[in-house]
Design a protein around this motif. Structure first.
Motif: not given
Length: 398
Positions: A222-235
């Motif tokens: 789930y993290s790989k699919k839905h959280l990682v795309p936000w890593q630029e602003t929410h790492l």
């Protein structure tokens, strides 16, 4: 009936949400239409290009070509049906609502004074709208519907919007992000424009629930699919969340205990409400409260905080709305208006103020009426001091 020149700009100050809500609804219809067109016509274009390519290489026979063309015709007809249904069920009703609301607002621009009967009717309708808005925001949906139907203003209020808000908030209160995420998907572009992080917070909460249940494989996927795309602003938040897989929900460590805390669901409800209000230009306070704030701020005086000097005719002193009055500043008047605390009437040259020996001031009319009932004696309402009416002195307003 007294009347003053109508300030249409001031009257329409609170009316931005009134026109914005149906506009946002129609924009959703437009986006849904656009998505359907792009999807179906994209498929038609792909089949057409493939057919053209095969025809050039002579790898297609007439029967296959006819089937491909029939398939494209079927897709276009299906698209036409979908668009027609969308327009009939959502598009046209929304346009009708928008048109009726704009006509309602245009009425104000044709009026000249606040004393006209037409403005009085318009103001009554506005008050009904604000009462419905207040009822919807405070969870009184049945009251709102009944009032809207009774006043025949269903198209002038946002019952459907607040019903949708309540549905999503109820789901969040039951620890389900599904409905809120579906709303985020429908409004992705608008949320991106206002830089809302609601979708990330909802995704993070779903990940937290997987970690709480120790479903580590599902959580990592789930993290790989839905959280990682936000890593630029929410790492940093994503990295902290990753640690949850090694920490149980019973932890006493502050940062992780807060992630597991159920109060996050209440924060999500507030974040969702703020986002949907923002998209529809709705204030966080009921419109009725905002109107009352404006009026109370022009009336509130320091004496209103003194219970011994409350005026029976003062809205600020009224117990039912005094809570709202506590949140507004004191009024600033270039010329003070003196009001009698006995009768609630304004003291002026026709109703002179009279002062007791102890310095307390009341209106002549109220004291004359009191003296007539008590054999010429009057009583101070603050100190209970008694004296003859003849012992009072006139005070002149300068």
């Amino acid at each position: 009936m007294s009347s003053t020149k109508l300030n249409s700009e001031g009257v329409l100050l609170f009316e931005q949400p009134f026109a914005r809500v149906p506009y946002e609804n129609y924009r959703k219809v437009f986006r849904a239409t656009q998505r359907n067109i792009e999807r179906e016509l994209g498929n038609v274009q792909a089949v057409s290009n493939d057919l053209l390519k095969r025809s050039k290489s002579r790898e297609v026979n007439l029967e296959d070509a006819a089937k491909s063309v029939d398939g494209m015709i079927g897709r276009v007809e299906n698209l036409k049906r979908k668009l027609s249904e969308l327009q009939d069920t959502a598009g046209k009703p929304t346009l009708d609502v928008t048109r009726e609301r704009l006509q309602h607002l245009m009425t104000v621009e044709t009026l000249q004074t606040t004393g006209s009967l037409d403005f009085s009717r318009w103001a009554d309708t506005r008050l009904d709208r604000w009462l419905v808005d207040w009822a919807l925001r405070t969870g009184r949906e049945n009251t709102a519907r009944t009032l809207a139907q009774d006043r025949n203003i269903e198209t002038l209020v946002d019952i459907d919007l607040f019903t949708d808000i309540r549905r999503i908030e109820l789901a969040l209160s039951k620890h389900s992000c599904t409905e809120a995420l579906a709303w985020c998907s429908e409004n992705k572009t608008a949320l991106r424009k206002i830089k809302s992080t609601l979708e990330f917070e909802l995704r993070l909460q779903e990940y937290i629930e997987l970690a709480r249940d120790q479903k580590k494989q599902e959580a990592m996927a789930y993290s790989k699919k839905h959280l990682v795309p936000w890593q630029e602003t929410h790492l940093p938040q994503i990295m902290q969340a990753a640690t949850l897989l090694a920490i149980k929900s019973s932890t006493t460590c502050g940062p992780y205990r807060r992630l597991y805390d159920d109060s996050r669901w209440l924060d999500l409800i507030q974040a969702f409400r703020l986002a949907i209000y923002n998209l529809n230009s709705l204030p966080t306070e009921p419109l009725l409260n905002l109107a009352l704030y404006s009026g109370l701020a022009s009336l509130k005086l320091p004496s209103c905080n003194d219970r011994s000097s409350h005026n029976v005719d003062c809205p600020v002193c009224d117990p039912s709305i005094n809570t709202l009055a506590q949140e507004v500043p004191f009024s600033h008047h270039a010329n003070s208006t003196i009001v009698c605390r006995i009768s609630g009437k304004i003291m002026d040259e026709d109703n002179m103020p009279m002062v007791f020996p102890n310095g307390q001031v009341y209106s002549r009319e109220a004291l004359e009426d009191m003296a007539a009932k008590h054999d010429g004696m009057v009583t101070c309402q603050v100190t209970d001091q008694k004296c003859e009416f003849s012992a009072l002195k006139k005070v002149f307003i300068s």
